[in-house]
Design a protein around this motif. Structure first.
Motif, PDB file in Angstrom:
ATOM      1  N   LEU A 136       0.584  -0.853  -0.022  1.00 23.24           N
ATOM      2  CA  LEU A 136      -0.412   0.183   0.442  1.00 23.24           C
ATOM      3  C   LEU A 136       0.596   1.030   0.218  1.00 23.24           C
ATOM      4  CD1 LEU A 136      -2.690  -0.905   2.844  1.00 23.24           C
ATOM      5  CD2 LEU A 136      -3.051  -1.044   0.362  1.00 23.24           C
ATOM      6  N   VAL A 137       0.113   2.240  -0.708  1.00 23.57           N
ATOM      7  CA  VAL A 137       0.838   4.039  -0.705  1.00 23.57           C
ATOM      8  C   VAL A 137       0.315   4.659   0.665  1.00 23.57           C
ATOM      9  CG1 VAL A 137       2.204   3.304  -2.730  1.00 23.57           C
ATOM     10  CG2 VAL A 137      -0.520   4.632  -2.445  1.00 23.57           C
ATOM     11  N   LEU A 138       0.572   5.560   0.864  1.00 26.40           N
ATOM     12  CA  LEU A 138       0.162   6.575   1.789  1.00 26.40           C
ATOM     13  C   LEU A 138      -0.349   7.547   0.741  1.00 26.40           C
ATOM     14  CD1 LEU A 138       0.215   7.330   4.789  1.00 26.40           C
ATOM     15  CD2 LEU A 138       2.248   9.293   4.610  1.00 26.40           C
ATOM     16  N   LEU A 139      -1.004   8.113   1.284  1.00 23.94           N
ATOM     17  CA  LEU A 139      -1.654   9.968   0.942  1.00 23.94           C
ATOM     18  C   LEU A 139      -2.360  10.239   2.084  1.00 23.94           C
ATOM     19  CD1 LEU A 139      -3.108  11.128  -1.215  1.00 23.94           C
ATOM     20  CD2 LEU A 139      -5.058   9.861  -0.686  1.00 23.94           C
ATOM     21  N   PRO A 140      -1.742  11.139   2.366  1.00 21.57           N
ATOM     22  CA  PRO A 140      -1.969  11.956   3.389  1.00 21.57           C
ATOM     23  C   PRO A 140      -3.262  12.663   3.162  1.00 21.57           C
ATOM     24  CG  PRO A 140       0.580  12.339   1.951  1.00 21.57           C
ATOM     25  CD  PRO A 140      -0.345  12.220   1.162  1.00 21.57           C
ATOM     26  N   ARG A 141      -3.591  12.997   4.643  1.00 22.41           N
ATOM     27  CA  ARG A 141      -4.554  14.068   4.669  1.00 22.41           C
ATOM     28  C   ARG A 141      -4.732  15.742   4.354  1.00 22.41           C
ATOM     29  NH1 ARG A 141      -4.109  15.574  11.356  1.00 22.41           N
ATOM     30  NH2 ARG A 141      -2.154  17.150  11.111  1.00 22.41           N
ATOM     31  N   GLY A 142      -5.977  15.858   4.041  1.00 18.64           N
ATOM     32  CA  GLY A 142      -5.709  17.318   3.229  1.00 18.64           C
ATOM     33  C   GLY A 142      -6.684  17.312   2.165  1.00 18.64           C
ATOM     34  N   ASP A 143      -6.780  16.230   1.144  1.00 15.12           N
ATOM     35  CA  ASP A 143      -7.956  15.796   0.034  1.00 15.12           C
ATOM     36  C   ASP A 143      -8.642  15.269   0.689  1.00 15.12           C
ATOM     37  OD1 ASP A 143      -8.877  16.334  -2.101  1.00 15.12           O
ATOM     38  OD2 ASP A 143      -7.534  16.566  -3.426  1.00 15.12           O
ATOM     39  N   ALA A 144     -10.469  15.828   0.876  1.00 19.62           N
ATOM     40  CA  ALA A 144     -11.147  14.650   1.665  1.00 19.62           C
ATOM     41  C   ALA A 144     -11.539  14.047   0.163  1.00 19.62           C
ATOM     42  CB  ALA A 144     -12.524  15.500   1.993  1.00 19.62           C
ATOM     43  N   ALA A 145     -11.861  15.031  -0.737  1.00 26.67           N
ATOM     44  CA  ALA A 145     -12.654  13.985  -1.891  1.00 26.67           C
ATOM     45  C   ALA A 145     -11.610  13.087  -2.495  1.00 26.67           C
ATOM     46  CB  ALA A 145     -13.201  14.760  -3.423  1.00 26.67           C
ATOM     47  N   LEU A 146     -10.364  13.307  -2.334  1.00 25.81           N
ATOM     48  CA  LEU A 146      -9.043  12.304  -3.216  1.00 25.81           C
ATOM     49  C   LEU A 146      -9.002  11.079  -1.849  1.00 25.81           C
ATOM     50  CD1 LEU A 146      -7.148  11.321  -5.374  1.00 25.81           C
ATOM     51  CD2 LEU A 146      -5.703  13.214  -3.726  1.00 25.81           C
ATOM     52  N   THR A 147      -9.019  11.368  -1.073  1.00 21.52           N
ATOM     53  CA  THR A 147      -9.694  10.258   0.381  1.00 21.52           C
ATOM     54  C   THR A 147     -10.164   9.792   0.384  1.00 21.52           C
ATOM     55  OG1 THR A 147      -7.851  11.238   1.899  1.00 21.52           O
ATOM     56  CG2 THR A 147      -9.400   9.909   2.944  1.00 21.52           C
ATOM     57  N   ARG A 148     -11.308   9.938  -0.201  1.00 18.37           N
ATOM     58  CA  ARG A 148     -12.750   9.360  -0.021  1.00 18.37           C
ATOM     59  C   ARG A 148     -12.898   8.215  -1.470  1.00 18.37           C
ATOM     60  NH1 ARG A 148     -16.601  12.887  -1.032  1.00 18.37           N
ATOM     61  NH2 ARG A 148     -16.426  12.824  -3.059  1.00 18.37           N
TER      62      ARG A 148
ATOM     63  N   VAL B  21      -4.291   8.304   5.151  1.00 18.80           N
ATOM     64  CA  VAL B  21      -4.748   6.596   4.812  1.00 18.80           C
ATOM     65  C   VAL B  21      -4.169   5.857   3.996  1.00 18.80           C
ATOM     66  CG1 VAL B  21      -6.918   7.128   4.784  1.00 18.80           C
ATOM     67  CG2 VAL B  21      -6.125   7.291   2.955  1.00 18.80           C
ATOM     68  N   LEU B  22      -3.580   4.661   4.156  1.00 21.33           N
ATOM     69  CA  LEU B  22      -2.767   4.065   2.506  1.00 21.33           C
ATOM     70  C   LEU B  22      -3.593   2.541   2.191  1.00 21.33           C
ATOM     71  CD1 LEU B  22      -0.142   1.564   5.967  1.00 21.33           C
ATOM     72  CD2 LEU B  22       0.336   3.502   3.761  1.00 21.33           C
ATOM     73  N   VAL B  23      -3.556   3.106   0.806  1.00 20.83           N
ATOM     74  CA  VAL B  23      -4.139   1.964  -0.432  1.00 20.83           C
ATOM     75  C   VAL B  23      -3.808   1.782  -1.298  1.00 20.83           C
ATOM     76  CG1 VAL B  23      -6.197   4.198  -0.209  1.00 20.83           C
ATOM     77  CG2 VAL B  23      -4.320   4.750  -1.591  1.00 20.83           C
ATOM     78  N   GLU B  24      -4.343   1.065  -2.162  1.00 18.92           N
ATOM     79  CA  GLU B  24      -3.177   0.094  -2.979  1.00 18.92           C
ATOM     80  C   GLU B  24      -2.902   1.516  -4.248  1.00 18.92           C
ATOM     81  OE1 GLU B  24      -6.884  -2.332  -4.359  1.00 18.92           O
ATOM     82  OE2 GLU B  24      -5.818  -4.212  -2.992  1.00 18.92           O
ATOM     83  N   GLU B  25      -2.219   1.488  -5.058  1.00 17.85           N
ATOM     84  CA  GLU B  25      -1.552   1.651  -6.143  1.00 17.85           C
ATOM     85  C   GLU B  25      -2.042   3.073  -7.021  1.00 17.85           C
ATOM     86  OE1 GLU B  25       3.494   3.590  -7.337  1.00 17.85           O
ATOM     87  OE2 GLU B  25       2.590   1.676  -6.747  1.00 17.85           O
TER      88      GLU B  25
END
Length: 224
Positions: A22-34, A61-65
């Motif tokens: 998994l890759v880390l997506l830092p917080r800050g962009d609610a739409a991208l995170t969702r 969050v950690l998500v699939e690349e």
């Protein structure tokens, strides 16, 4: 950032718990995170313990690349529409905040008729700043309760009209500092025509939720 997972009370690396891909997506962009969570078959929340606040705070969050790439493409496709929506929402919030500050300031003036108009507005703007967590953002503050408005006034007087801040900076404990300046606060409040304050004049602390039952579906929590 070095990431570990607590499993059965013991810290383990991501590879050890099958999360290394998994890759880390830092917080800050609610739409991208969702959208990244929607696209990802496996994801985990990343948290870090804040010692000063005594609580865990989200870092991302950690998500699939591949899921992140698809989510980024979706966000690019409707970026302009979301920008316009954010602008509309920001305008609406600005109008709401302006109305609330005016109402709060009017209540300050009603309870403390001797308080100068500009000072009342400054108290209202400070107490009701969006995202501040101050008394104006609490349920009581939004309802313009007498307790909440009085607490905002007391807090302003404490910092602006007494040596409270200097006492704190010199190392005096907060409770002792408040006791020392309590009479100064009462004198200013009396001069503004307010009701006698309880002793000590410590003000109001907005209640915060426990954080439980927030309706979020957590797949896992990773500590950073």
């Amino acid at each position: 950032m070095s990431l570990l997972v607590l499993e059965d009370g013991a810290p383990r690396c991501l590879e050890c718990v099958d999360l290394g891909h998994l890759v880390l997506l830092p917080r800050g962009d609610a739409a991208l995170t969702r959208r990244a969570r929607e696209e990802s078959g496996l994801w985990a929340v990343v948290v870090r313990f804040d010692r000063r606040r005594g609580r865990y705070e989200r870092q991302g969050v950690l998500v699939e690349e591949e899921a992140l790439a698809r989510a980024e493409a979706r966000c690019l496709a409707d970026a302009e529409a979301r920008r316009r929506r954010r602008a509309r929402d920001a305008g609406r919030r600005a109008v709401e905040d302006e109305r609330f500050v005016a109402d709060f300031a009017a209540e300050v003036r009603r309870l403390f008729p001797g308080c100068p108009g500009e000072r009342a507005r400054a108290i209202a703007a400070h107490a009701g700043a969006r995202g501040s967590g101050r008394v104006g953002r609490s349920a009581a503050g939004r309802a313009l309760s007498e307790e909440a408005v009085t607490s905002a006034v007391v807090a302003s007087v404490r910092h602006m009209d007494t040596p409270y801040d200097r006492l704190i900076m010199s190392g005096v404990p907060r409770r002792e500092a408040r006791e020392r300046i309590a009479e100064d606060v009462r004198e200013v409040v009396r001069g503004w025509g307010g009701r006698p304050l309880r002793s000590p004049a410590t003000g109001h602390r907005a209640r915060r939720g426990s954080g439980q039952g927030d309706g979020q579906d957590r797949r896992g929590e990773v500590s950073g």
